[in-house]
Design a protein around this motif. Structure first.
Motif, mmCIF file in Angstrom:
data_model
loop_
_atom_site.group_PDB
_atom_site.id
_atom_site.type_symbol
_atom_site.label_atom_id
_atom_site.label_comp_id
_atom_site.label_asym_id
_atom_site.label_seq_id
_atom_site.Cartn_x
_atom_site.Cartn_y
_atom_site.Cartn_z
ATOM 1 N N TYR A 50 0.837 -1.198 0.000
ATOM 2 C CA TYR A 50 0.000 0.000 0.000
ATOM 3 C C TYR A 50 0.878 1.257 0.000
ATOM 4 O O TYR A 50 0.643 2.198 -0.763
ATOM 5 N N LEU A 51 1.915 1.257 0.842
ATOM 6 C CA LEU A 51 2.810 2.411 0.911
ATOM 7 C C LEU A 51 3.598 2.579 -0.390
ATOM 8 O O LEU A 51 3.795 3.704 -0.859
ATOM 9 N N LEU A 52 4.026 1.470 -0.990
ATOM 10 C CA LEU A 52 4.723 1.558 -2.279
ATOM 11 C C LEU A 52 3.819 2.177 -3.336
ATOM 12 O O LEU A 52 4.272 2.987 -4.156
ATOM 13 N N LEU A 53 2.550 1.812 -3.327
ATOM 14 C CA LEU A 53 1.603 2.406 -4.274
ATOM 15 C C LEU A 53 1.504 3.915 -4.056
ATOM 16 O O LEU A 53 1.452 4.690 -5.013
ATOM 17 N N ASP A 54 1.499 4.328 -2.794
ATOM 18 C CA ASP A 54 1.465 5.763 -2.493
ATOM 19 C C ASP A 54 2.732 6.466 -2.967
ATOM 20 O O ASP A 54 2.668 7.544 -3.558
ATOM 21 N N ILE A 55 3.868 5.878 -2.691
ATOM 22 C CA ILE A 55 5.143 6.514 -3.031
ATOM 23 C C ILE A 55 5.322 6.628 -4.540
ATOM 24 O O ILE A 55 5.755 7.655 -5.054
ATOM 25 N N PHE A 56 4.960 5.568 -5.258
ATOM 26 C CA PHE A 56 5.256 5.522 -6.688
ATOM 27 C C PHE A 56 4.090 5.950 -7.576
ATOM 28 O O PHE A 56 4.204 5.884 -8.790
ATOM 29 N N HIS A 57 2.987 6.428 -6.996
ATOM 30 C CA HIS A 57 1.843 6.783 -7.848
ATOM 31 C C HIS A 57 2.153 7.924 -8.812
ATOM 32 O O HIS A 57 1.525 8.059 -9.844
ATOM 33 N N CYS A 58 3.127 8.742 -8.509
ATOM 34 C CA CYS A 58 3.522 9.828 -9.412
ATOM 35 C C CYS A 58 4.444 9.347 -10.527
ATOM 36 O O CYS A 58 4.764 10.094 -11.434
ATOM 37 N N TRP A 59 4.889 8.110 -10.430
ATOM 38 C CA TRP A 59 5.765 7.512 -11.433
ATOM 39 C C TRP A 59 5.082 6.261 -11.983
ATOM 40 O O TRP A 59 5.503 5.138 -11.714
ATOM 41 N N PRO A 60 4.014 6.447 -12.765
ATOM 42 C CA PRO A 60 3.235 5.307 -13.237
ATOM 43 C C PRO A 60 4.048 4.285 -14.032
ATOM 44 O O PRO A 60 3.737 3.102 -14.023
ATOM 45 N N ASN A 61 5.098 4.732 -14.685
ATOM 46 C CA ASN A 61 5.907 3.781 -15.445
ATOM 47 C C ASN A 61 6.759 2.899 -14.529
ATOM 48 O O ASN A 61 7.246 1.864 -14.952
ATOM 49 N N LYS A 62 6.943 3.303 -13.278
ATOM 50 C CA LYS A 62 7.737 2.520 -12.331
ATOM 51 C C LYS A 62 6.880 1.690 -11.381
ATOM 52 O O LYS A 62 7.335 0.675 -10.879
ATOM 53 N N ILE A 63 5.654 2.124 -11.119
ATOM 54 C CA ILE A 63 4.861 1.527 -10.058
ATOM 55 C C ILE A 63 4.652 0.023 -10.253
ATOM 56 O O ILE A 63 4.801 -0.754 -9.322
ATOM 57 N N GLU A 64 4.330 -0.382 -11.471
ATOM 58 C CA GLU A 64 4.080 -1.796 -11.715
ATOM 59 C C GLU A 64 5.345 -2.615 -11.488
ATOM 60 O O GLU A 64 5.303 -3.687 -10.892
ATOM 61 N N ASN A 65 6.484 -2.101 -11.952
ATOM 62 C CA ASN A 65 7.749 -2.812 -11.783
ATOM 63 C C ASN A 65 8.135 -2.933 -10.314
ATOM 64 O O ASN A 65 8.619 -3.972 -9.878
ATOM 65 N N VAL A 66 7.935 -1.871 -9.546
ATOM 66 C CA VAL A 66 8.304 -1.883 -8.133
ATOM 67 C C VAL A 66 7.432 -2.873 -7.362
ATOM 68 O O VAL A 66 7.939 -3.682 -6.586
ATOM 69 N N VAL A 67 6.135 -2.812 -7.582
ATOM 70 C CA VAL A 67 5.228 -3.718 -6.872
ATOM 71 C C VAL A 67 5.500 -5.164 -7.283
ATOM 72 O O VAL A 67 5.525 -6.065 -6.441
ATOM 73 N N LYS A 68 5.737 -5.373 -8.563
ATOM 74 C CA LYS A 68 6.040 -6.730 -9.044
ATOM 75 C C LYS A 68 7.352 -7.238 -8.439
ATOM 76 O O LYS A 68 7.442 -8.384 -8.011
ATOM 77 N N SER A 69 8.358 -6.383 -8.388
ATOM 78 C CA SER A 69 9.637 -6.749 -7.794
ATOM 79 C C SER A 69 9.470 -7.112 -6.322
ATOM 80 O O SER A 69 10.022 -8.103 -5.844
ATOM 81 N N PHE A 70 8.702 -6.301 -5.599
ATOM 82 C CA PHE A 70 8.453 -6.566 -4.177
ATOM 83 C C PHE A 70 7.749 -7.910 -4.006
ATOM 84 O O PHE A 70 8.153 -8.737 -3.194
ATOM 85 N N ALA A 71 6.699 -8.129 -4.787
ATOM 86 C CA ALA A 71 5.934 -9.376 -4.689
ATOM 87 C C ALA A 71 6.793 -10.588 -5.032
ATOM 88 O O ALA A 71 6.718 -11.621 -4.361
ATOM 89 N N THR A 72 7.619 -10.463 -6.045
ATOM 90 C CA THR A 72 8.485 -11.572 -6.446
ATOM 91 C C THR A 72 9.540 -11.854 -5.383
ATOM 92 O O THR A 72 9.762 -13.008 -5.007
ATOM 93 N N THR A 73 10.180 -10.808 -4.886
ATOM 94 C CA THR A 73 11.232 -10.967 -3.884
ATOM 95 C C THR A 73 10.716 -11.659 -2.628
ATOM 96 O O THR A 73 11.401 -12.514 -2.064
ATOM 97 N N PHE A 74 9.510 -11.311 -2.206
ATOM 98 C CA PHE A 74 8.978 -11.857 -0.962
ATOM 99 C C PHE A 74 7.958 -12.979 -1.204
ATOM 100 O O PHE A 74 7.243 -13.376 -0.285
#
Length: 174
Positions: A110-134
């Motif tokens: 949820y916090l990652l979505l808040d932080i990266f919402h201004c960078w829509p081209n990064k948000i999907e990659n960041v959330v996907k990376s987090f989900a994959t890592t954990f």
């Protein structure tokens, strides 16, 4: 978790205290103002008839109990409500043994979505990376994204995410 936050560029939080506009950063005052505004809207809508802290993220945090509120009040400027006053306060959440890891990860997504919402081209990659890592199930990620969108009054897309989650939980192909 610390290593992942460093690799994602969120830590360290501005070594010299300056913000770099080209990279996402955690802006607690801005998020706090945003969530206070959303809570105020709900308070106005309710006319005092229901608890104005009825954002989806408030429900998740309150489900975890007073321990999280006390943890987030401890830091300067912290209110005990979402958002946490710093990334350090978010990391402190991971030290609480009484809370299931799934809830810790949900708040982090949820916090990652808040932080990266201004960078829509990064948000999907960041959330996907987090989900994959954990090793998080895609259904959890979609659920939290749906909650995040509900808290922003984007009902149509959030319902699509919830439908996707329901279909995949039932084992039905898309």
């Amino acid at each position: 978790m610390v290593i992942w936050l460093c690799q994602s560029g969120l830590l360290p939080e501005g070594l010299d205290g300056t913000m770099h506009l080209s990279a996402p950063s955690y802006n607690y005052p801005l998020l706090q103002t945003c969530y206070n505004g959303q809570r105020q809207k709900l308070e106005n809508l309710s006319g005092g008839k229901w608890d104005s802290d009825c954002l989806m993220i408030d429900g998740i945090v309150s489900h975890l109990g007073d321990e999280v509120a006390k943890l987030w009040e401890r830091e300067e400027g912290g209110t005990g409500k979402y958002p946490p006053p710093s990334l350090h306060a978010l990391l402190d959440l991971y030290l609480l043994e009484s809370i299931e890891e799934t809830y810790k990860h949900a708040i982090t997504i949820y916090l990652l979505l808040d932080i990266f919402h201004c960078w829509p081209n990064k948000i999907e990659n960041v959330v996907k990376s987090f989900a994959t890592t954990f090793a998080l199930p895609q259904g959890l990620v979609k659920l939290i994204q749906g909650f995040w969108l509900l808290d922003r009054y984007d009902y149509e897309v959030s319902m699509l995410l919830f439908s996707w989650r329901y279909i995949t939980m039932q084992g039905c192909p898309l």
